[in-house]
Design a protein around this motif. Sequence first.
Motif, short mmCIF file in Angstrom:
data_model
loop_
_atom_site.label_atom_id
_atom_site.label_comp_id
_atom_site.label_asym_id
_atom_site.label_seq_id
_atom_site.Cartn_x
_atom_site.Cartn_y
_atom_site.Cartn_z
N HIS A 86 0.84 -1.20 0.00
CA HIS A 86 0.00 0.00 0.00
C HIS A 86 0.87 1.26 0.00
O HIS A 86 0.63 2.19 -0.77
N LEU A 87 1.89 1.28 0.84
CA LEU A 87 2.80 2.43 0.90
C LEU A 87 3.59 2.57 -0.39
O LEU A 87 3.79 3.70 -0.89
N MET A 88 4.04 1.47 -0.96
CA MET A 88 4.76 1.51 -2.23
C MET A 88 3.87 2.07 -3.34
O MET A 88 4.32 2.84 -4.20
N SER A 89 2.61 1.69 -3.32
CA SER A 89 1.67 2.21 -4.32
C SER A 89 1.47 3.71 -4.16
O SER A 89 1.45 4.46 -5.15
N ARG A 90 1.34 4.16 -2.92
CA ARG A 90 1.16 5.61 -2.68
C ARG A 90 2.38 6.41 -3.14
O ARG A 90 2.24 7.48 -3.74
N MET A 91 3.58 5.90 -2.87
CA MET A 91 4.79 6.60 -3.30
C MET A 91 4.87 6.66 -4.82
O MET A 91 5.30 7.67 -5.39
N SER A 92 4.48 5.59 -5.50
CA SER A 92 4.47 5.58 -6.97
C SER A 92 3.47 6.59 -7.51
O SER A 92 3.74 7.28 -8.51
N GLN A 93 2.30 6.68 -6.87
CA GLN A 93 1.30 7.66 -7.29
C GLN A 93 1.83 9.09 -7.14
O GLN A 93 1.64 9.93 -8.03
N ILE A 94 2.50 9.35 -6.02
CA ILE A 94 3.07 10.68 -5.80
C ILE A 94 4.08 11.01 -6.89
O ILE A 94 4.12 12.12 -7.43
N PHE A 95 4.91 10.02 -7.24
CA PHE A 95 5.91 10.24 -8.29
C PHE A 95 5.23 10.52 -9.62
O PHE A 95 5.71 11.37 -10.40
N PHE A 96 4.15 9.81 -9.92
CA PHE A 96 3.44 10.03 -11.18
C PHE A 96 2.92 11.47 -11.27
O PHE A 96 3.12 12.16 -12.29
N PHE A 97 2.27 11.94 -10.23
CA PHE A 97 1.74 13.31 -10.26
C PHE A 97 2.86 14.35 -10.26
O PHE A 97 2.71 15.43 -10.82
N ALA A 98 4.00 14.02 -9.63
CA ALA A 98 5.12 14.96 -9.60
C ALA A 98 5.73 15.15 -10.98
O ALA A 98 6.35 16.19 -11.26
N LEU A 99 5.57 14.16 -11.86
CA LEU A 99 6.15 14.24 -13.21
C LEU A 99 5.34 15.12 -14.15
O LEU A 99 5.83 15.49 -15.23
N ILE A 100 4.13 15.47 -13.77
CA ILE A 100 3.27 16.23 -14.68
C ILE A 100 3.83 17.61 -14.94
O ILE A 100 3.89 18.06 -16.10
N LEU A 101 4.25 18.32 -13.90
CA LEU A 101 4.74 19.69 -14.07
C LEU A 101 6.01 19.74 -14.94
O LEU A 101 6.07 20.57 -15.87
#
Length: 484
Positions: free
Chosen positions: A6-21
Motif C-alpha cells: 500500500h505504501l509503495m503504491s502511494r509513493m508511486s502515485q506521488i511520483f506520477f503526479f510529480a512528473l506532470i509539471l
Amino acid sequence: MELFWHLMSRMSQIFFFALILPFLLACRLKEWEPAGAIFITGFLAAAAAWEFALRARRRERRGQMSLKEGAMFMVIVWFFLGILGMMPFLLSGITHSIPAAFLESISALTTTGLPAVTATREGWPWSLLLWHAIMSWLGGFGFVVILVTVMPQVSGCFGVTLSARQMISFSPIWQRMRTSIRQGAAVYGLLTALAVLAYYLAGLSFGRSLVTAMLTISSGADAWTLDFSNMPNSVWMAAGTVMFLGSLNLLLLWKSWKRRSLRMLVHDTELQFFLLVLLGATTLIVVNLSGTGMFKPGEALKVGFFQVLSFISTSGLAVNPFWEWPGFEKYVLLMVCFAGGCMGSPTGGLKMVRLLVLNRLLDAGLKNSLHPNMVPVVKLDGLAVEEKVVGRILSFFFLYMVTFALFALLLSISGISLLQSAGYAAACLTSNSSAALLYGGPGAAALPGWSQLLMALLMIMGRIEVFSFILLAGFTVESMREKW
C-alpha cells in the motif's frame, strides 16, 4: 505485507503526479527529448502504482506494519524511487552511464544535491532541472513521512520519541500514520510556500523562487547549481531564514501552532541546544577569519554565520569559496555538518537531540564517578530518558561513525586522497553536498562507476539512519539460513 504494498503504491502515485509539471514545462519549452523521457517515466510510475495496489488488495488486511515489513519499506523504497527518478536522465540522453544517473537520482531524493551526471548542472534542460528540484523536495518530505511513521517502528526510535517535547505518539497502525503524515505535510507545505514568498520578495523571479525554495527547504541545495556569492543581501537573508526554519522540528512547529503556544517552541531544550551550537560555531569561525585577516569583522560575521547555517542545516549553499579557508574553519564546518538540525526536520546528520542526550549522559557519568552512590538519570525537558533509549542512541552513534570511517576508506580506493574520500563520505552520509568541497577532489561525475554506486548506497544508509539497512540484512541472512 499489505501495508508495505500500500505504501509503495502511494509513493508511486506521488511520483506520477510529480512528473506532470516537468512534462508540461518540457512541452512548453519544446524540449522534446526530455518530454518523451518524462512521459515514459510517468507511464512506468503509473504501472507500478497499479501493480502495487493490486498486490495490496490480495493480501490479508491488517492495517498494521510489522518490524520486517517496515525495514523492507525503508530500504527498498529508496532504491525503487531512485531507479524511477533516473529514467528521465537516461532516456533524454543527458547521460548514458547508469551509475551516474542512479547517483544523480539518489542524490536528489536524499536531499544531498551532489552533481553526478556532469560536473555542474549548467546547460541542463529546464524541465530536468525542475524534475531534480521536485525530487529533492519530495525526498525531504518523504524523509519526514518515514520519520513519523515507519522509522519509530523499525529502529526502536533511536531518539525519535524525544522530539516535540515527548508529546508525539508513534504507531504502526495505518490510520494513526495518516494523521502524522497530514501534520508533517501541512507544516512542510506551509514552510515551502513561505520560502517561495521570501525569495520572491527578495528579488528573484517566481520560477527561480519556486526551485530555490524547494531545494533549500528540503536541504537539497548545492553550491554548483545555486550560486549565492553574487546575490544581494536580501536573497542571503531569505536563504538564511529558510535554512533556519528547515532545521527545526516540524512536529514541534505543528504542536506549537495547534496550541497557539510560542512558549512551547522557545522553551524546547533541543532548539536551545541547536542555537547554542550554531552561535558557538559561528563565533569560532568569525574570530579566526578576522584574526587571520581574510575578512573584516563585519564581512566575516556575514559569511561565517551563513556558511555555518548552511552546513548545520545540511543545505549545501555557499556564499564564499570556503574550501580556500584555513584548516580550522573547515574542521568546524565538518563537525557541524555531522551535528545536523533538530529531530523531525528534513536535515541530515546525527540530529541535535541525540547529541544533547549523549552530552548529558557524559555529564551524568562524570558525576557518578565523583559520587559513586548517586544514581545518574539523563533528563530532557524535565523528563527522564529511558535507559533503553539512551542505549540505542549510543549504538546509533557508534554505527554512524563506523559507517563513515568504512566508506571513507573504500572510496579512497578510487584514487582520491583519504581527506578527499572523507569529505565525500561525510557529504553522502549527512546529505550535505558542500562537505565534498572541503578538501577538493575530481567531482562525483569523474569517479568510477563502482564508487558512484557506493556513494549512492551511503546516501541511502544516511537517510534511513543506518540501522534499518543492517536490520534488513539481518532478516535476509536469517531467511537464507532457514531455507538452507
